[in-house]
Design an enzyme around this catalytic site. Structure first.
Site, PDB file in Angstrom:
ATOM      1  N   ASP A  14      85.980 107.552  94.098  1.00 40.39           N
ATOM      2  CA  ASP A  14      85.482 108.358  95.208  1.00 40.39           C
ATOM      3  C   ASP A  14      84.941 107.345  96.210  1.00 40.39           C
ATOM      4  O   ASP A  14      83.848 106.809  96.028  1.00 40.39           O
ATOM      5  CB  ASP A  14      84.380 109.311  94.745  1.00 40.39           C
ATOM      6  CG  ASP A  14      83.786 110.105  95.888  1.00 40.39           C
ATOM      7  OD1 ASP A  14      84.543 110.510  96.792  1.00 40.39           O
ATOM      8  OD2 ASP A  14      82.555 110.330  95.885  1.00 40.39           O
ATOM      9  N   GLU A  74      90.426 109.381  96.158  1.00 39.90           N
ATOM     10  CA  GLU A  74      90.275 110.529  97.054  1.00 39.90           C
ATOM     11  C   GLU A  74      90.590 110.102  98.478  1.00 39.90           C
ATOM     12  O   GLU A  74      90.113 109.077  98.953  1.00 39.90           O
ATOM     13  CB  GLU A  74      88.855 111.079  96.978  1.00 39.90           C
ATOM     14  CG  GLU A  74      88.654 112.317  97.815  1.00 39.90           C
ATOM     15  CD  GLU A  74      87.282 112.938  97.632  1.00 39.90           C
ATOM     16  OE1 GLU A  74      86.654 113.242  98.668  1.00 39.90           O
ATOM     17  OE2 GLU A  74      86.840 113.111  96.487  1.00 39.90           O
ATOM     18  N   ASP A 147      78.803 111.282  93.104  1.00 38.22           N
ATOM     19  CA  ASP A 147      79.943 110.418  93.435  1.00 38.22           C
ATOM     20  C   ASP A 147      80.675 109.985  92.163  1.00 38.22           C
ATOM     21  O   ASP A 147      81.891 109.814  92.170  1.00 38.22           O
ATOM     22  CB  ASP A 147      79.483 109.181  94.214  1.00 38.22           C
ATOM     23  CG  ASP A 147      78.678 109.552  95.436  1.00 38.22           C
ATOM     24  OD1 ASP A 147      79.265 109.639  96.520  1.00 38.22           O
ATOM     25  OD2 ASP A 147      77.471 109.801  95.294  1.00 38.22           O
TER      26      ASP A 147
END
Length: 186
Positions: A14, A74, A147
């Site tokens: 992430d 991501e 996260d």
């Protein structure tokens, strides 16, 4: 069947420039387990280029330590703050470059696709994604940064996308799919 095609290590990321989540998911066909779940914290670093260097070095360290096969990352979402998007894109690019240099496969997923894969709702909140992952895997619900679970969600999303086709060629139609997967048809 080639054992390397069945067992894969997925590094989920992430991306972020202050806090970057990472997770390592060991997978084998329909099974998966979390090996690592953590974050890189850069909140005390003020120099943007020092952050990028730190990200690159830490990702290289993770690759050397855990030997993942795949990066699932991501994709940046389109926000209103262009400067934030540029910084996030740079961080993402550094991660991708480090993993490509290590010979890893790279896959990118949108936040909506990841949330859909984990919760069934593409508009789910980070907390919902984290809660679902805590139900799927033996991880603590007291995770300090979402996260980290976001990174795990990316890795799980990739695993869920790929596990249907492990060791099989993509079927052009239902008849071919059933013929290739007779062991899965009831």
């Amino acid at each position: 069947m080639d054992d390397n095609k069945i067992r894969r290590k997925i590094l989920g990321i992430d991306p972020g420039t202050n806090i970057m989540g990472y997770a390592l998911l060991n997978t084998e066909l329909n099974k998966s387990e979390v090996e690592v779940l953590s974050v890189l914290q850069m909140t005390k670093m003020s120099d943007a280029y020092a952050k990028l260097k730190y990200i690159y070095e830490r990702i290289n360290g993770l690759v050397e330590q855990y030997h993942p096969d795949i990066l699932a990352i991501e994709a940046p979402f389109y926000g209103k703050n262009v400067q934030s998007m540029l910084k996030l894109g740079r961080a993402q690019g550094v991660v991708i470059a480090a993993c490509l240099h290590a010979g890893m496969e790279v896959y990118e997923y949108s936040p909506r696709k990841i949330k859909q894969a984990i919760t069934g709702n593409g508009n789910a909140a980070k907390e919902q994604v984290s809660d679902m992952l805590c139900r799927m895997y033996p991880i603590s619900q007291q995770i300090e940064f979402l996260d980290a679970t976001d990174a795990l969600a990316v890795a799980v999303c990739h695993h869920l996308q790929q596990k249907v086709v492990f060791g099989k060629t993509k079927a052009p139609n239902w008849k071919s799919f059933i013929a290739q997967n007779a062991d899965r048809v009831l």
